[in-house]
Design an enzyme around this catalytic site. Structure first.
Site, PDB file in Angstrom:
ATOM      1  N   ASP A 107       0.837  -1.189   0.000  1.00  0.00           N
ATOM      2  CA  ASP A 107       0.000   0.000   0.000  1.00  0.00           C
ATOM      3  C   ASP A 107       0.882   1.253   0.000  1.00  0.00           C
ATOM      4  O   ASP A 107       1.769   1.378  -0.834  1.00  0.00           O
ATOM      5  CB  ASP A 107      -0.971  -0.067   1.198  1.00  0.00           C
ATOM      6  N   HIS A 277      -7.366  -6.643  -0.120  1.00  0.00           N
ATOM      7  CA  HIS A 277      -6.226  -5.731  -0.169  1.00  0.00           C
ATOM      8  C   HIS A 277      -5.126  -6.091   0.828  1.00  0.00           C
ATOM      9  O   HIS A 277      -3.957  -5.798   0.591  1.00  0.00           O
ATOM     10  CB  HIS A 277      -6.719  -4.310   0.106  1.00  0.00           C
TER      11      HIS A 277
END
Length: 299
Positions: A107, A277
């Site tokens: 991320d 994610h």
């Protein structure tokens, strides 16, 4: 100090005008792990002990996150630019006496990692990327569907103090909703209790909510411009790059995410996994299978 990650110790290290909280264990090739939003070092808790069997694992909280310093943003959004955050890591390496290291980011941490590799290629041995495509490419890929999924890119980047005040009305609720919404199972079940507690704790600190927003303000301005300048100059990542993307994550929404990295690096390999994610917590074995062999055999 003992870290909340099994087998790790925590220390505080001054670098680039701030102090970072840093967690370490293991021996061998230095491997720096960089977390993303809205998390901190605890996102690596399910994979770090195994990685420390093979490498000298170094896990800082990025500036503004976890227990690291959280300076106020500046008008040009350079304080939380990935170039500045990369300099934090260079300073950390210097403080630890490391000329070179491998780096693995997820991320926002992956954005710091690739900026670090572009700006300081002589310091990075190998680069691992989890669940992102380059900042400029992600902005360019937006359509209505991706805009709905990644709404936080525009929400958090709004001028202060709008998003800070809105999140501050129910910070734990916002963090819980965000974490659950980005998982494959749409729940908090993937997150260890200690990790979830740490994510909630940092969300209760207005300075850290401001830092997270500043991180995205930099992404919409300084970071995007830096990417465009590198693309125009034909600069590429020369370190071997290994990319792991989740079949139900954000990069998958861009169509062919590995192809985007092929435009930015000279040596790219990739794989995908069943996950949302947060692959390190949702599918830790896939992360280990992808990156232990990649980092173990040093080029």
């Amino acid at each position: 100090m003992t870290s909340h990650i099994t087998g790790f110790t925590e220390s505080r290290i001054k670098t680039n005008g701030i102090t970072l909280s840093v967690h370490q264990a293991g021996q061998g090739v230095p491997l720096i792990l960089l977390h993303g939003y809205p998390q901190n070092h605890m996102c690596w808790s399910r994979v770090a002990p195994e990685l420390a069997r093979h490498f000298h694992v170094i896990i800082p909280d990025l500036r503004g996150y976890g227990e690291s310093d959280a300076p106020a943003d500046d008008a040009d959004h350079t304080t939380y630019s990935k170039r500045t955050m990369a300099l934090d890591i260079i300073g950390l390496m210097d403080a630890l006496g490391l000329n070179t290291a491998a780096v693995l980011g997820h991320d926002r941490g992956a954005r710091v990692a690739y900026r670090l590799t572009l700006d300081h290629p002589e310091r990075i041995l190998k680069l691992g990327i989890i669940e992102i495509v380059p900042t400029g490419d992600f902005w360019a890929a937006w359509d209505a569907n991706l805009a709905m999924k990644a709404y936080h890119w525009t929400f958090l980047a709004q001028p202060a103090p709008l998003p800070e005040r809105m999140i501050g009305a129910d910070p734990v609720g916002y963090i819980d909703w965000t974490l659950a919404a980005w998982t494959l199972g749409k729940s908090l079940a993937a997150f260890p209790a200690a990790s979830l507690e740490s994510y909630r704790k940092q969300a209760l600190d207005p300075a850290r909510i401001h830092a997270m927003c500043a991180d995205y303000r930099a992404g919409a301005t300084f970071d995007r411009t830096a990417d465009e300048a590198d693309r125009s100059a034909g600069r590429k990542i020369t370190a071997p790059l290994r990319f792991l993307w989740a079949k139900s994550g954000f990069p998958a929404q861009t169509g062919h995410p590995a192809d985007l990295w092929a435009n930015w690096a000279t040596d790219v390999s990739d794989s995908s996994c069943e996950s949302g994610h947060f692959a390190m917590e949702e599918n830790p074995q896939a992360v280990l299978d992808c990156f232990v062999p990649f980092f173990r055999y040093e080029a």
